[in-house]
Design a protein around this motif. Structure first.
Motif, PDB file in Angstrom:
ATOM      1  N   SER A 237       5.419 -24.207   2.576  1.00 57.86           N
ATOM      2  CA  SER A 237       6.012 -23.598   3.767  1.00 57.86           C
ATOM      3  C   SER A 237       5.392 -22.223   3.931  1.00 57.86           C
ATOM      4  O   SER A 237       5.293 -21.451   2.982  1.00 57.86           O
ATOM      5  N   ALA A 238       5.012 -21.913   5.146  1.00 57.70           N
ATOM      6  CA  ALA A 238       4.237 -20.690   5.374  1.00 57.70           C
ATOM      7  C   ALA A 238       5.070 -19.459   5.065  1.00 57.70           C
ATOM      8  O   ALA A 238       6.263 -19.400   5.352  1.00 57.70           O
ATOM      9  N   ALA A 239       4.446 -18.488   4.502  1.00 55.23           N
ATOM     10  CA  ALA A 239       5.133 -17.231   4.187  1.00 55.23           C
ATOM     11  C   ALA A 239       4.108 -16.115   4.197  1.00 55.23           C
ATOM     12  O   ALA A 239       2.906 -16.354   4.110  1.00 55.23           O
ATOM     13  N   THR A 240       4.599 -14.902   4.316  1.00 53.59           N
ATOM     14  CA  THR A 240       3.704 -13.756   4.335  1.00 53.59           C
ATOM     15  C   THR A 240       4.092 -12.796   3.228  1.00 53.59           C
ATOM     16  O   THR A 240       5.279 -12.580   2.983  1.00 53.59           O
ATOM     17  N   ILE A 241       3.117 -12.244   2.574  1.00 52.92           N
ATOM     18  CA  ILE A 241       3.375 -11.234   1.562  1.00 52.92           C
ATOM     19  C   ILE A 241       2.762  -9.937   2.075  1.00 52.92           C
ATOM     20  O   ILE A 241       1.585  -9.902   2.429  1.00 52.92           O
ATOM     21  N   LYS A 242       3.567  -8.884   2.109  1.00 50.69           N
ATOM     22  CA  LYS A 242       3.041  -7.612   2.599  1.00 50.69           C
ATOM     23  C   LYS A 242       2.513  -6.806   1.431  1.00 50.69           C
ATOM     24  O   LYS A 242       3.114  -6.779   0.360  1.00 50.69           O
ATOM     25  N   ILE A 243       1.395  -6.146   1.637  1.00 49.61           N
ATOM     26  CA  ILE A 243       0.813  -5.382   0.537  1.00 49.61           C
ATOM     27  C   ILE A 243       0.486  -3.960   0.967  1.00 49.61           C
ATOM     28  O   ILE A 243       0.296  -3.693   2.142  1.00 49.61           O
ATOM     29  N   ASN A 244       0.457  -3.096  -0.024  1.00 49.97           N
ATOM     30  CA  ASN A 244       0.015  -1.722   0.192  1.00 49.97           C
ATOM     31  C   ASN A 244      -1.269  -1.505  -0.571  1.00 49.97           C
ATOM     32  O   ASN A 244      -1.504  -2.160  -1.576  1.00 49.97           O
ATOM     33  N   PHE A 245      -2.044  -0.560  -0.134  1.00 50.75           N
ATOM     34  CA  PHE A 245      -3.257  -0.251  -0.856  1.00 50.75           C
ATOM     35  C   PHE A 245      -3.139   1.110  -1.504  1.00 50.75           C
ATOM     36  O   PHE A 245      -2.504   2.005  -0.961  1.00 50.75           O
ATOM     37  N   THR A 246      -3.773   1.281  -2.665  1.00 53.78           N
ATOM     38  CA  THR A 246      -3.765   2.607  -3.285  1.00 53.78           C
ATOM     39  C   THR A 246      -4.674   3.488  -2.435  1.00 53.78           C
ATOM     40  O   THR A 246      -5.773   3.100  -2.079  1.00 53.78           O
ATOM     41  N   ARG A 248      -7.132   6.400  -1.279  1.00 52.04           N
ATOM     42  CA  ARG A 248      -8.302   7.005  -1.920  1.00 52.04           C
ATOM     43  C   ARG A 248      -8.480   8.412  -1.381  1.00 52.04           C
ATOM     44  O   ARG A 248      -8.745   8.610  -0.219  1.00 52.04           O
ATOM     45  N   ALA A 253     -14.624   5.945   0.088  1.00 57.02           N
ATOM     46  CA  ALA A 253     -15.721   5.002   0.307  1.00 57.02           C
ATOM     47  C   ALA A 253     -16.742   5.653   1.222  1.00 57.02           C
ATOM     48  O   ALA A 253     -16.397   6.297   2.189  1.00 57.02           O
ATOM     49  N   ARG A 255     -18.759   5.106   3.590  1.00 59.43           N
ATOM     50  CA  ARG A 255     -18.885   5.051   5.041  1.00 59.43           C
ATOM     51  C   ARG A 255     -17.741   5.751   5.741  1.00 59.43           C
ATOM     52  O   ARG A 255     -17.815   6.059   6.903  1.00 59.43           O
ATOM     53  N   GLU A 256     -16.647   6.003   4.971  1.00 57.52           N
ATOM     54  CA  GLU A 256     -15.534   6.688   5.616  1.00 57.52           C
ATOM     55  C   GLU A 256     -15.549   8.177   5.355  1.00 57.52           C
ATOM     56  O   GLU A 256     -14.762   8.904   5.905  1.00 57.52           O
TER      57      GLU A 256
END
Lengths: 423, 301
Positions: A237-246, A248, A253, A255-256
């Motif tokens: 059954s479809a589900a979504t997991i929300k994530i955070n990024f550490t 920087r 990076a 290019r940023e």
């Protein structure tokens, strides 16, 4: 004056002369004997014995034995003949001298020749040694290469064998499967006949289509596939997991990164710290620490904290006189002016601070927010609400998450709307 | 032996056979436009399954449940530059069965690599994803939650479990600047996560890691300087120990270099072992060559 050794005795055969020379008590070394083909000399200072020989001898093969207080010479004659005497008679001084010199020369030459011969042999020996080592190393290398080659061949053979095996296995499988397919088709036909008698019409329909669909390659797998599908679990059954990024921070990076701008900002800061304003005449009577803008800034901050705003302003003024490139001085002075309600001065100082806080980089984010907020407050207190709102929105853009700025911006907006309604 | 050439409109970035059965042999690919397609190579004109899964290039793809390995539904996971990781079931059209996306307002980071693991029965599955800011996240698909995350400072180029179809044992993550980390996945500490050992191998990016199918403690890393390194992992005497509060904590072992070889001046970006012949592997490099290699004496390691 040398002491001549006269007691010597000799005897001869056709081919050799045997001479014995007593040298009681004297230390004889091989160096004290000097012999050429016509001249023999034994010199143990201060004793001396010399003989100009009657006939030439073979000096390379002749020997001298040293022992028992005598030297025993075995001199091989060049020509086999009997000598009348050991030495030549009527040897006058000059002749002797000549003979001596000749002898010495000859000896020299001989020595030279010997040395050269030695060198040559040495070279040859070296060469030989080198070649030998090279051969050994070559042999070693070859051995290793052979090992590698053998390993390689072994592995390629194995690979070939394995490939063949796979092909054979594949062929066998195909034959097998065709046989099985045949069987299954016949089984199905029988089953169909049975089902005809029962009432399961829809099933029949589907089994018919299954048969019709059999063609070519992957057909035999259809049966096993369908069975397997019933065993597989249903799709999740479809589900979504929300994530955070550490996040920087520096370094980012590539290019940023705002590398160029950050470098510029750092450079500016460094320069600012170094500049000292020219006019030092008034400041000569100040104490050493009072000439340090950083120290003055700290003093100003402390006085601001205690509420002594005028004193703080004085401190900042002095600091600015010393170094007018530090943005923080203007920023803090602006805060003081706000408290003192010198609103125009506050606006001036915040603007100057913002000017100095270019280029905009994460480093000076906080400072810029404060500058905008202070200028905005000053504008509002002067009732220039639109300008104030502009500044608040700029501050909000830098830091969208700040709730106080948001609230204040809202308030100003309401005020503006309120005044426009009135007029 | 060149068999066939099939060209499609958009360039393909990655592909896998992992989610297909041995008979069907469908090839799942991710392309530069963010489309996931599954092709029947015998009839490659129209894909068997197609979906525009992501807004940007699909950087990495992995499949599980096929090839007779493991149990459970066949699933494909894709990781993309748009920062999301999506899990697809070829039987369900258009919508993914799981979607790992950043929270609203969070600035996205590219997902560079994904891998399946822990698929030892019909329900259990985990997906591990590596991002360009050094994040490694482990998602549990049975509970649909984030099980573990960590940051290894450099962008993560490749992650792989040593076996997809067993209780997760080891995970290798490779990154930029020549570093790779081996995590022991058997013991998860509540705060410290999984124990790891890391090595700095080559001066350049390590593009890919692949474990030998016949021996899960041997793996090969391919580097940006065109070199391949073969490593062996040795387990410590005790794989887990109790820390000061009595919680179980994993102990990482050690890694040793068995052999290395430099094949090219260009990076070797992709590598795979043959499941049948021990030591046979194939690698592709930026110098437009595909090389087939054989590693010998793996029995004696």
């Amino acid at each position: 004056m040398p002491v001549w050794l006269r007691e010597h005795s000799w005897r001869q055969t056709a081919s050799a002369v045997y001479l014995s020379l007593p040298v009681r008590g004297l230390r004889v070394t091989p160096g004290s004997i000097f012999c050429t083909d016509r001249y023999l000399k034994v010199s143990i200072p201060p004793f001396l014995f010399e003989a100009v020989l009657y006939a030439p001898i073979d000096d390379t093969n002749s020997t001298a034995k040293i022992g028992n207080g005598t030297i025993f010479f075995t001199l091989y004659k060049k020509e086999a003949a009997m000598w009348d005497s050991l030495t030549l008679a009527n040897a006058n001084k000059e002749k002797l001298q000549c003979v001596r010199e000749n002898a010495v020369l000859k000896a020299h030459e001989k020595a030279k020749e010997e040395a050269e011969a030695k060198k040559v042999t040495k070279q040859e020996h070296k060469k030989y040694a080198l070649e030998a080592t090279m051969k050994l190393e070559e042999a070693e290398r070859k051995r290793i290469e052979d090992l590698k080659e053998k390993e390689r061949q072994k592995v390629t053979k194995e690979l070939e064998l394995w490939k063949k095996q796979q092909e054979d296995a594949a062929k066998q499988k195909r034959v097998q499967k065709e046989g099985e397919l045949h069987q299954e088709v016949e089984q199905l036909k029988e089953r169909k006949k049975e089902k005809m008698n029962k009432t399961r019409v829809p099933n029949e329909g589907t089994s018919k289509t299954r048969l019709k669909a059999t063609k070519g390659h992957g057909s035999y797998s259809m049966f096993s596939e369908n069975l397997k599908e019933e065993q597989l679990p249903a799709p999740r059954s479809a589900a979504t997991i929300k994530i955070n990024f550490t996040s920087r921070v520096f370094p980012t990076a590539l290019r940023e990164s705002r590398v160029a701008e950050e470098e510029e900002w750092l450079r500016k800061q460094a320069e600012a710290r170094r500049t000292v304003s020219a006019d030092l005449s008034e400041l000569e009577d100040l104490k050493e620490e009072e000439k340090n803008p950083e120290w003055l800034k700290d003093k100003g901050n402390k006085m601001f904290a205690t509420g002594n705003y005028l004193a703080a302003v004085n401190a900042y003024n002095l600091a600015v006189q010393l170094n007018n490139k530090l943005p923080l001085l203007y920023l803090n002075r602006a805060a003081c002016h706000l408290k003192l309600r010198n609103l125009h001065k506050a606006i001036e100082d915040s603007s100057k601070a913002l000017e100095l806080l270019t280029p905009p980089v994460p480093d000076n984010k906080n400072a810029r927010i404060k500058a905008y907020v202070r200028r905005g407050t000053a504008f509002c207190q002067l009732e220039l609400y639109t300008e104030g709102l502009q500044d608040y929105e700029a501050a909000l853009k830098i830091d969208p998450k700040n709730k106080t700025i948001e609230k204040d911006a809202e308030k100003i907006r309401h005020l503006i709307q309120g005044t426009t309604e009135d007029s | 032996l060149f068999l066939k050439k099939i060209e499609k409109a958009k360039p393909l970035k990655c592909g896998t056979f992992g989610a297909t059965s041995l008979q069907q042999r469908y090839f799942a690919t991710g392309d530069f436009g963010g489309n996931l397609n599954i092709w029947n190579l015998e009839a490659p004109e129209i894909p068997v399954y197609s979906v525009k899964g992501h807004k940007e290039i699909i950087n990495s793809i992995d499949g599980v449940g096929g090839l007779g390995i493991g149990e459970g539904a066949p699933e494909i996971v894709t990781g993309s530059r748009d920062g999301t990781v999506k899990v697809w079931d070829p039987r369900q059209k258009d919508t993914p069965v799981a979607n790992m996306e950043p929270v609203q307002g969070e600035s996205k980071r590219d997902c560079w690599t994904v891998a399946f693991g822990n698929a030892y029965n019909q329900e259990e599955r985990v997906v591990c994803a590596g991002y360009d800011n050094g994040d490694i996240k482990l998602f549990d698909l049975k509970t649909m939650s984030l099980r573990w995350e960590t940051n290894i400072k450099n962008g993560v180029c490749s992650v792989e479990f040593d076996r997809k179809d067993v209780n997760m044992n080891k995970l290798v993550a490779t990154s930029l600047e020549g570093k790779f980390h081996v995590f022991d996945m058997r013991t998860q500490h509540p705060t410290k996560g999984f124990a790891s050992v890391s090595e700095k191998a080559q001066k350049s990016t390590i593009w890919q890691v692949r474990h030998l199918p016949q021996n899960r403690d041997i793996f090969m890393t391919s580097g940006g300087a065109g070199s391949l390194h073969l490593w062996k992992y040795e387990y410590p005497a005790q794989r887990s120990k109790k820390d000061s509060e009595g919680a179980e904590m994993g102990v990482a072992g050690s890694v040793s270099l068995l052999q290395n070889v430099t094949l090219s001046t260009q990076p070797i970006s992709s590598l795979d072992w043959s499941p049948d012949k021990k030591g046979l592997c194939v690698c592709g490099a930026f110098d437009q060559t595909v090389r087939v290699l054989i590693v010998t004496k793996l029995n004696k390691v």
